[in-house]
Design a protein around this motif. Structure first.
Motif, PDB file in Angstrom:
ATOM      1  N   MET A  10     -39.957 -10.177  55.360  1.00 17.64           N
ATOM      2  CA  MET A  10     -39.609 -10.429  53.963  1.00 17.64           C
ATOM      3  C   MET A  10     -40.280 -11.689  53.447  1.00 17.64           C
ATOM      4  O   MET A  10     -40.815 -11.725  52.330  1.00 17.64           O
ATOM      5  CB  MET A  10     -38.095 -10.560  53.829  1.00 17.64           C
ATOM      6  N   LEU A  11     -40.276 -12.745  54.255  1.00 20.39           N
ATOM      7  CA  LEU A  11     -40.862 -14.013  53.838  1.00 20.39           C
ATOM      8  C   LEU A  11     -42.390 -13.960  53.823  1.00 20.39           C
ATOM      9  O   LEU A  11     -43.028 -14.575  52.966  1.00 20.39           O
ATOM     10  CB  LEU A  11     -40.383 -15.137  54.765  1.00 20.39           C
ATOM     11  N   ALA A  12     -42.960 -13.218  54.744  1.00 21.57           N
ATOM     12  CA  ALA A  12     -44.424 -13.135  54.826  1.00 21.57           C
ATOM     13  C   ALA A  12     -45.011 -12.203  53.779  1.00 21.57           C
ATOM     14  O   ALA A  12     -46.137 -12.422  53.313  1.00 21.57           O
ATOM     15  CB  ALA A  12     -44.841 -12.676  56.221  1.00 21.57           C
ATOM     16  N   GLU A  13     -44.249 -11.169  53.389  1.00 19.15           N
ATOM     17  CA  GLU A  13     -44.771 -10.144  52.482  1.00 19.15           C
ATOM     18  C   GLU A  13     -43.757  -9.842  51.379  1.00 19.15           C
ATOM     19  O   GLU A  13     -43.134  -8.782  51.373  1.00 19.15           O
ATOM     20  CB  GLU A  13     -45.090  -8.864  53.254  1.00 19.15           C
ATOM     21  N   PRO A  14     -43.585 -10.757  50.428  1.00 18.52           N
ATOM     22  CA  PRO A  14     -42.558 -10.569  49.394  1.00 18.52           C
ATOM     23  C   PRO A  14     -42.764  -9.319  48.541  1.00 18.52           C
ATOM     24  O   PRO A  14     -41.784  -8.661  48.180  1.00 18.52           O
ATOM     25  CB  PRO A  14     -42.648 -11.850  48.562  1.00 18.52           C
ATOM     26  N   ALA A  15     -43.994  -8.977  48.231  1.00 20.96           N
ATOM     27  CA  ALA A  15     -44.230  -7.783  47.413  1.00 20.96           C
ATOM     28  C   ALA A  15     -43.815  -6.528  48.169  1.00 20.96           C
ATOM     29  O   ALA A  15     -43.174  -5.628  47.610  1.00 20.96           O
ATOM     30  CB  ALA A  15     -45.693  -7.708  46.996  1.00 20.96           C
ATOM     31  N   ALA A  16     -44.183  -6.435  49.439  1.00 24.68           N
ATOM     32  CA  ALA A  16     -43.797  -5.281  50.257  1.00 24.68           C
ATOM     33  C   ALA A  16     -42.278  -5.223  50.419  1.00 24.68           C
ATOM     34  O   ALA A  16     -41.693  -4.134  50.436  1.00 24.68           O
ATOM     35  CB  ALA A  16     -44.469  -5.356  51.626  1.00 24.68           C
ATOM     36  N   ALA A  20     -32.577 -10.486  48.701  1.00 30.90           N
ATOM     37  CA  ALA A  20     -32.311 -10.882  50.089  1.00 30.90           C
ATOM     38  C   ALA A  20     -31.996  -9.689  50.986  1.00 30.90           C
ATOM     39  O   ALA A  20     -32.213  -9.744  52.199  1.00 30.90           O
ATOM     40  CB  ALA A  20     -31.165 -11.885  50.138  1.00 30.90           C
ATOM     41  N   HIS A  21     -31.510  -8.624  50.386  1.00 30.24           N
ATOM     42  CA  HIS A  21     -31.182  -7.431  51.166  1.00 30.24           C
ATOM     43  C   HIS A  21     -32.418  -6.732  51.710  1.00 30.24           C
ATOM     44  O   HIS A  21     -32.318  -5.854  52.578  1.00 30.24           O
ATOM     45  CB  HIS A  21     -30.371  -6.454  50.308  1.00 30.24           C
ATOM     46  N   SER A  22     -33.594  -7.113  51.209  1.00 28.17           N
ATOM     47  CA  SER A  22     -34.832  -6.477  51.671  1.00 28.17           C
ATOM     48  C   SER A  22     -35.117  -6.776  53.132  1.00 28.17           C
ATOM     49  O   SER A  22     -35.901  -6.063  53.768  1.00 28.17           O
ATOM     50  CB  SER A  22     -36.017  -6.908  50.804  1.00 28.17           C
ATOM     51  N   ALA A  23     -34.512  -7.809  53.707  1.00 26.61           N
ATOM     52  CA  ALA A  23     -34.685  -8.049  55.148  1.00 26.61           C
ATOM     53  C   ALA A  23     -34.214  -6.835  55.934  1.00 26.61           C
ATOM     54  O   ALA A  23     -34.832  -6.447  56.940  1.00 26.61           O
ATOM     55  CB  ALA A  23     -33.910  -9.295  55.573  1.00 26.61           C
ATOM     56  N   TRP A  24     -33.132  -6.202  55.472  1.00 31.18           N
ATOM     57  CA  TRP A  24     -32.598  -5.045  56.197  1.00 31.18           C
ATOM     58  C   TRP A  24     -33.274  -3.745  55.792  1.00 31.18           C
ATOM     59  O   TRP A  24     -33.432  -2.848  56.615  1.00 31.18           O
ATOM     60  CB  TRP A  24     -31.082  -4.983  55.982  1.00 31.18           C
ATOM     61  N   THR A  25     -33.693  -3.632  54.535  1.00 26.50           N
ATOM     62  CA  THR A  25     -34.426  -2.414  54.170  1.00 26.50           C
ATOM     63  C   THR A  25     -35.768  -2.384  54.889  1.00 26.50           C
ATOM     64  O   THR A  25     -36.218  -1.322  55.331  1.00 26.50           O
ATOM     65  CB  THR A  25     -34.625  -2.299  52.645  1.00 26.50           C
ATOM     66  N   LEU A  26     -36.413  -3.535  55.037  1.00 32.46           N
ATOM     67  CA  LEU A  26     -37.661  -3.593  55.803  1.00 32.46           C
ATOM     68  C   LEU A  26     -37.411  -3.278  57.276  1.00 32.46           C
ATOM     69  O   LEU A  26     -38.197  -2.574  57.912  1.00 32.46           O
ATOM     70  CB  LEU A  26     -38.291  -4.979  55.680  1.00 32.46           C
ATOM     71  N   ALA A  27     -36.314  -3.801  57.817  1.00 37.31           N
ATOM     72  CA  ALA A  27     -35.986  -3.520  59.216  1.00 37.31           C
ATOM     73  C   ALA A  27     -35.805  -2.025  59.443  1.00 37.31           C
ATOM     74  O   ALA A  27     -36.184  -1.494  60.496  1.00 37.31           O
ATOM     75  CB  ALA A  27     -34.725  -4.277  59.622  1.00 37.31           C
ATOM     76  N   ALA A  28     -35.256  -1.341  58.428  1.00 36.82           N
ATOM     77  CA  ALA A  28     -35.096   0.112  58.528  1.00 36.82           C
ATOM     78  C   ALA A  28     -36.432   0.821  58.347  1.00 36.82           C
ATOM     79  O   ALA A  28     -36.815   1.689  59.152  1.00 36.82           O
ATOM     80  CB  ALA A  28     -34.093   0.599  57.491  1.00 36.82           C
ATOM     81  N   ASP A  29     -37.175   0.449  57.297  1.00 37.32           N
ATOM     82  CA  ASP A  29     -38.425   1.151  56.977  1.00 37.32           C
ATOM     83  C   ASP A  29     -39.491   0.954  58.038  1.00 37.32           C
ATOM     84  O   ASP A  29     -40.313   1.852  58.270  1.00 37.32           O
ATOM     85  CB  ASP A  29     -38.965   0.667  55.627  1.00 37.32           C
ATOM     86  N   LEU A  37     -37.095  -2.522  48.844  1.00 33.35           N
ATOM     87  CA  LEU A  37     -35.822  -2.560  48.127  1.00 33.35           C
ATOM     88  C   LEU A  37     -35.800  -1.540  47.001  1.00 33.35           C
ATOM     89  O   LEU A  37     -34.789  -0.872  46.760  1.00 33.35           O
ATOM     90  CB  LEU A  37     -35.598  -3.965  47.576  1.00 33.35           C
ATOM     91  N   LYS A  38     -36.922  -1.405  46.327  1.00 28.08           N
ATOM     92  CA  LYS A  38     -37.002  -0.510  45.170  1.00 28.08           C
ATOM     93  C   LYS A  38     -36.812   0.949  45.567  1.00 28.08           C
ATOM     94  O   LYS A  38     -36.401   1.779  44.755  1.00 28.08           O
ATOM     95  CB  LYS A  38     -38.335  -0.699  44.458  1.00 28.08           C
ATOM     96  N   ARG A  39     -37.114   1.282  46.805  1.00 29.80           N
ATOM     97  CA  ARG A  39     -36.877   2.652  47.267  1.00 29.80           C
ATOM     98  C   ARG A  39     -35.380   2.960  47.309  1.00 29.80           C
ATOM     99  O   ARG A  39     -34.985   4.120  47.275  1.00 29.80           O
ATOM    100  CB  ARG A  39     -37.511   2.852  48.645  1.00 29.80           C
ATOM    101  N   ARG A  40     -34.548   1.935  47.405  1.00 26.55           N
ATOM    102  CA  ARG A  40     -33.097   2.141  47.370  1.00 26.55           C
ATOM    103  C   ARG A  40     -32.543   2.023  45.953  1.00 26.55           C
ATOM    104  O   ARG A  40     -31.576   2.695  45.604  1.00 26.55           O
ATOM    105  CB  ARG A  40     -32.389   1.101  48.239  1.00 26.55           C
ATOM    106  N   GLU A  41     -33.143   1.141  45.148  1.00 19.57           N
ATOM    107  CA  GLU A  41     -32.672   0.921  43.786  1.00 19.57           C
ATOM    108  C   GLU A  41     -33.879   0.860  42.846  1.00 19.57           C
ATOM    109  O   GLU A  41     -34.452  -0.210  42.626  1.00 19.57           O
ATOM    110  CB  GLU A  41     -31.851  -0.359  43.712  1.00 19.57           C
ATOM    111  N   PRO A  42     -34.286   2.013  42.305  1.00 20.71           N
ATOM    112  CA  PRO A  42     -35.499   2.069  41.482  1.00 20.71           C
ATOM    113  C   PRO A  42     -35.454   1.206  40.229  1.00 20.71           C
ATOM    114  O   PRO A  42     -36.500   0.886  39.663  1.00 20.71           O
ATOM    115  CB  PRO A  42     -35.600   3.560  41.114  1.00 20.71           C
TER     116      PRO A  42
END
Length: 326
Positions: A238-244, A29-38, A249-254
């Protein structure tokens, strides 16, 4: 032409630094904010956001109130108790993400637990400061549980779910979207995991959202509005592109397992985020009557004599009109 071309006041010049604390270790769920940053959504709002992992909603609230962080992601139900106990450093929720709380007691189905009363006479692992544990008295009160008959085992966050897998505890308290998928990640099939979601057992709570100090919101309204708008854009992505989203997220936590995190997001969408109400009205479309009913439950559980009105812990002043995410 000038009014058309002018950028929002906040976005002109250097971006405003914002420190943002999550509720827990990195997960889907935190990927909403990592995407907003990226993808520059924060930058377009004039913000330079630092995102840090959290250590439980109670801990995040304390850090936001102390000014260590400007904005936090935490279980907003805890704000009522916090504000009552800390009148000089109150916080407010400015965005409710989960329309239905994923707080739950989670267990292996082989334990034989099927209803709240089955927790009596059992051992339950908990992490102090974690929101589900702090809200357990509400669930217990709603289901007439004798908490003295439940052995609550205080352990670190790293051990909490493991205790159940190793059968050193019969159940644990946490977000079912966190614990259930953590168990799946260790090889336990999802079909073997059961849960008692608070919202399905008499506790119609809203749940986690964005919290800020009340003084910060009054002094920095454009920051809060910009952060909320970027959050909504991040949720849509996040909802439209779950893989992306998981790659972000993985860029923050490999070390995250992409397949597990995608499954976690699907479960979050099912039980907490994309309720019929959110699909129809948009995210953070809070109904005052429901909010104040749940606030009364929180107040009774924590011994707060007079539950205040909704604006004691929540405001929609900083939200855009369009909050649709699907």
């Amino acid at each position: 032409m000038l009014p058309t071309l002018a950028a929002p006041a906040l976005a002109q010049g250097a971006r405003r630094p914002v420190k943002f604390c999550l509720d827990w270790a990195w997960q889907s769920a935190h990927s909403a904010w990592t995407l907003a940053a990226d993808r520059g959504y924060f930058a377009e709002a004039g913000l330079d956001v630092q995102i840090d992992r959290g250590f439980g909603s109670g801990d995040t609230l304390t850090k936001v109130a102390a000014g260590t962080y400007d904005i936090g992601f935490a279980d907003t139900n805890l704000a009522l108790k916090f504000n009552t106990e800390n009148p000089g450093s109150q916080v407010t929720s400015v965005f409710v993400l989960y329309d239905a709380s994923p707080n739950a007691a989670i267990f292996l189905k082989s334990s034989g637990i099927t209803k709240p009363k089955d927790l009596e006479g059992r051992s339950v692992s908990v992490s102090p400061g974690e929101g589900t544990h702090l809200l357990f008295p509400i669930f217990a009160r709603a289901n007439q549980l004798d908490v003295s008959k439940i052995n609550l085992l205080s352990v670190t966050a790293q051990l909490r779910d493991t205790m159940v897998i190793q059968r050193r505890a019969d159940a644990t308290l946490g977000f079912l979207t966190t614990t259930a998928l953590n168990m799946v990640g260790t090889g336990v099939p999802l079909r073997d995991i059961g849960w008692l979601q608070y919202n399905q057992w008499g506790v119609q709570l809203y749940s986690s959202g964005l919290v800020v100090r009340k003084a910060f919101a009054e002094q920095n309204p454009d920051v809060v509005r910009g952060f909320n708008q970027a959050t909504i854009r991040g949720l849509r992505a996040m909802l439209a592109e779950p893989a992306a989203a998981m790659e972000s997220l993985k860029r923050r936590e490999p070390l995250i397992d992409t397949a597990v995190e995608i499954a976690r997001n699907e479960l979050i969408n099912e039980v907490a985020l994309l309720t019929p109400h959110v699909r129809a009205n948009g995210v953070s479309s809070v109904v005052k009557a429901r909010f104040e009913t749940s606030a009364r439950q929180v107040a009774e559980a924590f011994g707060i004599p007079a539950p205040p009105s909704m604006d004691f812990t929540y405001t929609d002043r900083f939200l855009p009109d369009d909050r649709k995410i699907v």
